[in-house]
Write a protein that holds these residues in place. Structure first.
Motif, PDB file in Angstrom:
ATOM      1  N   ARG A  48       0.801  -1.226   0.000  1.00 31.36           N
ATOM      2  CA  ARG A  48       0.000   0.000   0.000  1.00 31.36           C
ATOM      3  C   ARG A  48       0.833   1.275   0.000  1.00 31.36           C
ATOM      4  NH1 ARG A  48      -4.186  -2.192   4.598  1.00 31.36           N
ATOM      5  NH2 ARG A  48      -5.343  -3.631   3.246  1.00 31.36           N
ATOM      6  N   GLY A  49       2.151   1.126   0.066  1.00 30.03           N
ATOM      7  CA  GLY A  49       3.002   2.307   0.073  1.00 30.03           C
ATOM      8  C   GLY A  49       3.016   3.045   1.396  1.00 30.03           C
ATOM      9  N   THR A  50       2.592   2.368   2.471  1.00 32.10           N
ATOM     10  CA  THR A  50       2.586   2.992   3.800  1.00 32.10           C
ATOM     11  C   THR A  50       4.017   3.203   4.277  1.00 32.10           C
ATOM     12  OG1 THR A  50       0.533   1.825   4.320  1.00 32.10           O
ATOM     13  CG2 THR A  50       1.748   2.783   6.171  1.00 32.10           C
ATOM     14  N   SER A  51       4.320   4.407   4.704  1.00 35.54           N
ATOM     15  CA  SER A  51       5.633   4.701   5.277  1.00 35.54           C
ATOM     16  C   SER A  51       5.543   4.563   6.791  1.00 35.54           C
ATOM     17  CB  SER A  51       6.073   6.121   4.920  1.00 35.54           C
ATOM     18  OG  SER A  51       6.043   6.314   3.525  1.00 35.54           O
ATOM     19  N   THR A  52       6.554   3.964   7.403  1.00 37.23           N
ATOM     20  CA  THR A  52       6.557   3.767   8.850  1.00 37.23           C
ATOM     21  C   THR A  52       7.826   4.341   9.447  1.00 37.23           C
ATOM     22  OG1 THR A  52       5.256   1.720   8.664  1.00 37.23           O
ATOM     23  CG2 THR A  52       6.471   2.061  10.708  1.00 37.23           C
ATOM     24  N   VAL A  53       7.667   5.092  10.536  1.00 41.76           N
ATOM     25  CA  VAL A  53       8.801   5.621  11.298  1.00 41.76           C
ATOM     26  C   VAL A  53       8.668   5.096  12.725  1.00 41.76           C
ATOM     27  CG1 VAL A  53      10.071   7.655  12.063  1.00 41.76           C
ATOM     28  CG2 VAL A  53       8.828   7.706   9.884  1.00 41.76           C
ATOM     29  N   ILE A  54       9.686   4.369  13.180  1.00 43.89           N
ATOM     30  CA  ILE A  54       9.649   3.730  14.492  1.00 43.89           C
ATOM     31  C   ILE A  54      10.784   4.233  15.368  1.00 43.89           C
ATOM     32  CG2 ILE A  54       9.817   1.537  15.746  1.00 43.89           C
ATOM     33  CD1 ILE A  54       8.740   0.108  13.320  1.00 43.89           C
ATOM     34  N   VAL A  55      10.453   4.689  16.561  1.00 40.75           N
ATOM     35  CA  VAL A  55      11.445   4.929  17.607  1.00 40.75           C
ATOM     36  C   VAL A  55      11.548   3.642  18.412  1.00 40.75           C
ATOM     37  CG1 VAL A  55      11.829   6.087  19.819  1.00 40.75           C
ATOM     38  CG2 VAL A  55      11.170   7.416  17.812  1.00 40.75           C
ATOM     39  N   THR A  56      12.757   3.116  18.573  1.00 39.09           N
ATOM     40  CA  THR A  56      12.879   1.846  19.284  1.00 39.09           C
ATOM     41  C   THR A  56      14.262   1.651  19.887  1.00 39.09           C
ATOM     42  OG1 THR A  56      12.472  -0.534  19.122  1.00 39.09           O
ATOM     43  CG2 THR A  56      13.614   0.498  17.264  1.00 39.09           C
ATOM     44  N   HIS A  57      14.283   0.875  20.988  1.00 35.22           N
ATOM     45  CA  HIS A  57      15.521   0.330  21.542  1.00 35.22           C
ATOM     46  C   HIS A  57      15.594  -1.171  21.284  1.00 35.22           C
ATOM     47  CE1 HIS A  57      15.263   4.041  24.101  1.00 35.22           C
ATOM     48  NE2 HIS A  57      16.569   4.004  23.912  1.00 35.22           N
ATOM     49  N   ASP A  58      14.607  -1.712  20.572  1.00 36.46           N
ATOM     50  CA  ASP A  58      14.472  -3.148  20.377  1.00 36.46           C
ATOM     51  C   ASP A  58      15.399  -3.614  19.254  1.00 36.46           C
ATOM     52  OD1 ASP A  58      13.702  -5.760  20.082  1.00 36.46           O
ATOM     53  OD2 ASP A  58      11.549  -5.355  20.001  1.00 36.46           O
ATOM     54  N   ALA A  59      16.520  -4.197  19.636  1.00 35.84           N
ATOM     55  CA  ALA A  59      17.506  -4.650  18.647  1.00 35.84           C
ATOM     56  C   ALA A  59      16.975  -5.766  17.764  1.00 35.84           C
ATOM     57  CB  ALA A  59      18.776  -5.113  19.359  1.00 35.84           C
ATOM     58  N   ARG A  60      15.902  -6.450  18.215  1.00 36.92           N
ATOM     59  CA  ARG A  60      15.364  -7.585  17.457  1.00 36.92           C
ATOM     60  C   ARG A  60      14.755  -7.159  16.125  1.00 36.92           C
ATOM     61  NH1 ARG A  60      11.274  -9.703  21.972  1.00 36.92           N
ATOM     62  NH2 ARG A  60      10.728  -7.502  21.711  1.00 36.92           N
ATOM     63  N   ILE A  61      14.369  -5.885  15.999  1.00 38.69           N
ATOM     64  CA  ILE A  61      13.666  -5.470  14.784  1.00 38.69           C
ATOM     65  C   ILE A  61      14.531  -4.614  13.855  1.00 38.69           C
ATOM     66  CG2 ILE A  61      11.479  -5.543  16.034  1.00 38.69           C
ATOM     67  CD1 ILE A  61      11.433  -2.489  15.961  1.00 38.69           C
ATOM     68  N   ILE A  62      15.767  -4.341  14.257  1.00 36.66           N
ATOM     69  CA  ILE A  62      16.632  -3.456  13.465  1.00 36.66           C
ATOM     70  C   ILE A  62      16.813  -3.966  12.041  1.00 36.66           C
ATOM     71  CG2 ILE A  62      18.978  -2.541  13.216  1.00 36.66           C
ATOM     72  CD1 ILE A  62      17.395  -1.108  15.350  1.00 36.66           C
ATOM     73  N   ASP A  63      16.958  -5.281  11.883  1.00 30.84           N
ATOM     74  CA  ASP A  63      17.239  -5.836  10.560  1.00 30.84           C
ATOM     75  C   ASP A  63      16.070  -5.685   9.588  1.00 30.84           C
ATOM     76  OD1 ASP A  63      19.761  -6.548  11.337  1.00 30.84           O
ATOM     77  OD2 ASP A  63      19.268  -8.647  11.754  1.00 30.84           O
ATOM     78  N   PHE A  64      14.880  -5.351  10.094  1.00 31.90           N
ATOM     79  CA  PHE A  64      13.728  -5.163   9.226  1.00 31.90           C
ATOM     80  C   PHE A  64      13.691  -3.760   8.612  1.00 31.90           C
ATOM     81  CE2 PHE A  64      12.455  -8.738  11.770  1.00 31.90           C
ATOM     82  CZ  PHE A  64      11.716  -9.528  10.895  1.00 31.90           C
ATOM     83  N   ALA A  65      14.505  -2.872   9.118  1.00 28.39           N
ATOM     84  CA  ALA A  65      14.465  -1.476   8.673  1.00 28.39           C
ATOM     85  C   ALA A  65      15.087  -1.309   7.294  1.00 28.39           C
ATOM     86  CB  ALA A  65      15.178  -0.578   9.674  1.00 28.39           C
ATOM     87  N   ASP A  66      14.474  -0.454   6.500  1.00 25.42           N
ATOM     88  CA  ASP A  66      15.105  -0.032   5.247  1.00 25.42           C
ATOM     89  C   ASP A  66      16.181   1.002   5.525  1.00 25.42           C
ATOM     90  OD1 ASP A  66      13.322  -1.478   3.354  1.00 25.42           O
ATOM     91  OD2 ASP A  66      11.788  -0.191   4.235  1.00 25.42           O
ATOM     92  N   ARG A  67      16.028   1.666   6.669  1.00 26.59           N
ATOM     93  CA  ARG A  67      16.933   2.756   7.008  1.00 26.59           C
ATOM     94  C   ARG A  67      16.970   2.904   8.523  1.00 26.59           C
ATOM     95  NH1 ARG A  67      15.662   8.881   4.935  1.00 26.59           N
ATOM     96  NH2 ARG A  67      17.611   9.909   5.540  1.00 26.59           N
TER      97      ARG A  67
END
Length: 230
Positions: free
Chosen positions: A199-218
């Motif tokens: 759907r072209g949804t953009s997501t911006v996440i503030v996190t300390h959760d190292a488990r999800i870092i690899d999912f980031a495009d940036r």
């Protein structure tokens, strides 16, 4: 509508302060960046570094004091409250404090994510959408539970459902996986990635959760209010 070629979020020379006079403290220093459509961006950094302040500025939850923020093609600095409210209806917000209405069930809390767009939608379709997203988040057996009957992680998933049920163009999330176990947290991030692709949804996440870092495009790092790496 946003020009499809224009990034949905653009910051240029943004500075932000809290307080006044001798107690005035600068929280954000000369922040400039663009967030691409459909991307998942993570903001990380030490506690107190300005991550949440920057997130709320981008989401039109704080007034822009200096610099420029363009959100979905609209300039936020100097924008009217009415104009910003219209923009917010195109966004989804997920915060650590889930802010559920204690007198409403999981289904009813989720429906509120649709009702902010107006009370005149098709009630049956709205209910089906709420049930579908709650089921997709593993809450199919908790749909009609009040928050007092839900665990902390389940409450957070209801808050996520409320944010996503309206198919927002941008999702702003502050520690969305903090209350979730590993599997639930990864499931939520995969959902957000899928929304970006389909759907072209953009997501911006503030996190300390190292488990999800690899999912980031940036991944953008903030220290003492400054963007120090990207």
């Amino acid at each position: 509508m946003t020009n499809r070629g224009e990034p949905p979020i653009q910051l240029k020379g943004v500075n932000h302060w809290f307080g006044a006079g001798e107690t005035r403290i600068q929280a954000i220093f000369d922040a400039s960046l663009s967030i691409e459509r459909g991307s998942l961006t993570i903001l990380r950094g030490p506690s107190g570094s300005g991550k949440t302040t920057l997130l709320t500025l981008m989401g039109s939850l704080r007034k822009v004091q200096e610099g420029s923020i363009r959100l979905l093609g609209r300039e936020l600095r100097g924008a009217s409250e009415a104009g910003q409210e219209v923009l917010r209806r195109r966004l989804g917000f997920i915060f650590q404090a889930h802010n559920l209405h204690e007198s409403l069930t999981a289904r009813q809390n989720t429906l509120m994510g649709l009702q902010v767009h107006g009370p005149h939608g098709d009630a049956a379709k709205q209910d089906a959408a709420a049930v579908h997203i709650l089921e997709s988040l593993g809450l199919g057996k908790r749909i009609d539970y009040l928050p007092e009957k839900l665990s902390g992680g389940q409450k957070q998933r209801v808050a996520i459902a409320r944010a996503l049920v309206s198919n927002p163009e941008i999702v702003f999330a502050d520690e969305p996986t903090a209350a979730l176990d590993k599997d639930a947290g990864l499931h939520v991030v995969r959902m957000l990635k899928a929304l970006g692709k389909t759907r072209g949804t953009s997501t911006v996440i503030v996190t300390h959760d190292a488990r999800i870092i690899d999912f980031a495009d940036r991944v953008i790092t903030i220290e003492d209010g400054r963007l120090v790496s990207d």
